[in-house]
Design a protein around this motif. Structure first.
Motif, PDB file in Angstrom:
ATOM      1  N   ASP A  20      47.933  42.562  38.752  1.00 47.16           N
ATOM      2  CA  ASP A  20      48.841  42.208  40.153  1.00 47.16           C
ATOM      3  C   ASP A  20      47.863  42.392  41.319  1.00 47.16           C
ATOM      4  O   ASP A  20      48.050  43.108  41.952  1.00 47.16           O
ATOM      5  CB  ASP A  20      49.936  43.198  39.859  1.00 47.16           C
ATOM      6  N   VAL A  21      47.089  41.522  41.258  1.00 45.30           N
ATOM      7  CA  VAL A  21      46.085  41.268  42.499  1.00 45.30           C
ATOM      8  C   VAL A  21      46.981  40.923  43.956  1.00 45.30           C
ATOM      9  O   VAL A  21      46.669  41.767  44.772  1.00 45.30           O
ATOM     10  CB  VAL A  21      44.927  40.401  42.361  1.00 45.30           C
ATOM     11  N   PRO A  22      47.770  40.142  43.776  1.00 40.51           N
ATOM     12  CA  PRO A  22      48.619  40.013  45.180  1.00 40.51           C
ATOM     13  C   PRO A  22      49.319  41.455  45.584  1.00 40.51           C
ATOM     14  O   PRO A  22      49.576  41.600  46.651  1.00 40.51           O
ATOM     15  CB  PRO A  22      49.806  38.876  44.650  1.00 40.51           C
ATOM     16  N   GLY A  23      49.947  42.113  44.575  1.00 44.81           N
ATOM     17  CA  GLY A  23      50.245  43.443  44.730  1.00 44.81           C
ATOM     18  C   GLY A  23      49.547  44.489  45.423  1.00 44.81           C
ATOM     19  O   GLY A  23      49.598  45.106  46.340  1.00 44.81           O
ATOM     20  N   ALA A  24      48.256  44.249  44.897  1.00 43.00           N
ATOM     21  CA  ALA A  24      46.911  45.064  45.666  1.00 43.00           C
ATOM     22  C   ALA A  24      46.845  44.668  46.987  1.00 43.00           C
ATOM     23  O   ALA A  24      46.640  45.566  47.810  1.00 43.00           O
ATOM     24  CB  ALA A  24      45.822  44.971  44.638  1.00 43.00           C
ATOM     25  N   TYR A  25      47.045  43.433  47.171  1.00 44.53           N
ATOM     26  CA  TYR A  25      46.799  42.987  48.481  1.00 44.53           C
ATOM     27  C   TYR A  25      47.794  43.481  49.431  1.00 44.53           C
ATOM     28  O   TYR A  25      47.632  43.659  50.673  1.00 44.53           O
ATOM     29  CB  TYR A  25      46.615  41.356  48.649  1.00 44.53           C
ATOM     30  N   GLY A  26      48.931  43.391  49.113  1.00 40.50           N
ATOM     31  CA  GLY A  26      50.153  44.033  49.685  1.00 40.50           C
ATOM     32  C   GLY A  26      49.855  45.569  49.932  1.00 40.50           C
ATOM     33  O   GLY A  26      50.025  45.902  51.297  1.00 40.50           O
TER      34      GLY A  26
END
Length: 304
Positions: A258-264
């Motif tokens: 979940d890289v987009p979640g990490a970016y969030g």
């Protein structure tokens, strides 16, 4: 941003960059974040910027300074040495900075970003995946609270340019081809080793096959660590790992997704730093220090 919140308006954030990383991570994370308004996109290829902006129903900008003028914060998905001077301009325009790693590939350029952040009193965060993804981010905090570390061994072996198959989606990236794993994935390894073992006090670098670089590091705690870095690993050899050994035992870095979640979560950290005025420990100053260490290593390798 505090004034904007009191006025009932979400902070506006713009995106600079239109490559695979922007499509897969930055844009979807910015669009999904409830705390900001995704305001628009600028890119060096106008047609690509227009395509990405259309996908998310946001404005396309032909001029980065116009984007800065319209935004409270900006996110970067650009090569490091394109990112750095634009980040300086964005900070001067009063924008908070969500930076990609490395901040720059020269100490002078990285320091200019950190200095601009301090001078213009804007917030900054460098998106270092392992420091925001879960469960790795929590794992780093847990290990940093322990003492008695003896040694650590890290490896990040990417197959972006594999000798035995099709290059990855990120292979169409001249700076990665030129700078290799040291600069692209080295920041990730250092971003975990430093908060746990302490500041790097000495570094040596040895080249291997393809773009492989092996770092040997000494830390302020007295611990020693190694990091083997590459973007040119064979597909069956690719992988990421980090193992710590110390008085309390052996601990291995957990997997993450979940890289987009990490970016969030990186954006959350930026918003918090902007609201409180307290610099984030993963900000531009830390990014500049990573560049200093990597530049020291680069000096010990054969000329490019």
């Amino acid at each position: 941003m505090a004034g904007q919140a009191s006025a009932g308006r979400r902070p506006r954030i713009g995106l600079l960059g239109t490559g695979p990383w922007a499509h897969r991570t930055h844009a979807p994370a910015l669009a999904a974040h409830a705390g900001v308004e995704f305001a628009g996109v600028w890119g060096r290829r106008p047609e690509a910027a227009a395509e990405l902006a259309h996908e998310y129903g946001v404005k396309v900008y032909e001029d980065p300074d116009a984007l800065f003028a319209d935004c409270d914060a900006v996110a970067f998905a650009l090569p490091p040495d394109i990112q750095a001077p634009l980040a300086v301009r964005a900070a001067a325009a009063g924008c908070h900075l969500l930076l990609d790693k490395p901040v720059a590939t020269t100490v002078e350029a990285a320091r200019s970003v950190a200095d601009a952040v301090a001078r213009h009193r804007v917030a900054s965060v460098v998106f270092l995946t392992l420091r925001f993804a879960e469960p790795t981010a929590g794992w780093v905090e847990e290990q940093a609270a322990r003492s008695g570390w003896f040694t650590a061994a890290a490896h990040w072996l990417g197959a972006v340019f594999p000798p035995d198959g099709t290059p990855s989606a990120y292979a169409d990236s001249p700076w990665r081809k030129t700078k290799g794993g040291l600069w692209d994935v080295g920041p990730h390894a250092l971003s975990v080793l430093i908060p746990i073992l302490g500041e790097v006090t000495a570094v040596s670098a040895t080249p291997g096959p393809s773009d492989v670089v092996q770092l040997a590091l000494r830390h302020a705690s007295g611990a020693a660590s190694t990091a083997v870095l590459s973007l040119g690993a064979p597909r069956e050899a690719a992988g990421v790992g980090l193992e710590l050994r110390g008085a309390e035992g052996v601990y291995a870095l957990p997997g993450w997704s979940d890289v987009p979640g990490a970016y969030g979560r990186a954006l959350d950290a930026l918003l918090d730093a902007a609201r409180t005025g307290v610099p984030d420990s993963r900000g531009a100053e830390f990014g500049a220090r990573l560049t200093e260490i990597l530049a020291q290593a680069q000096e010990q390798l054969p000329a490019e």
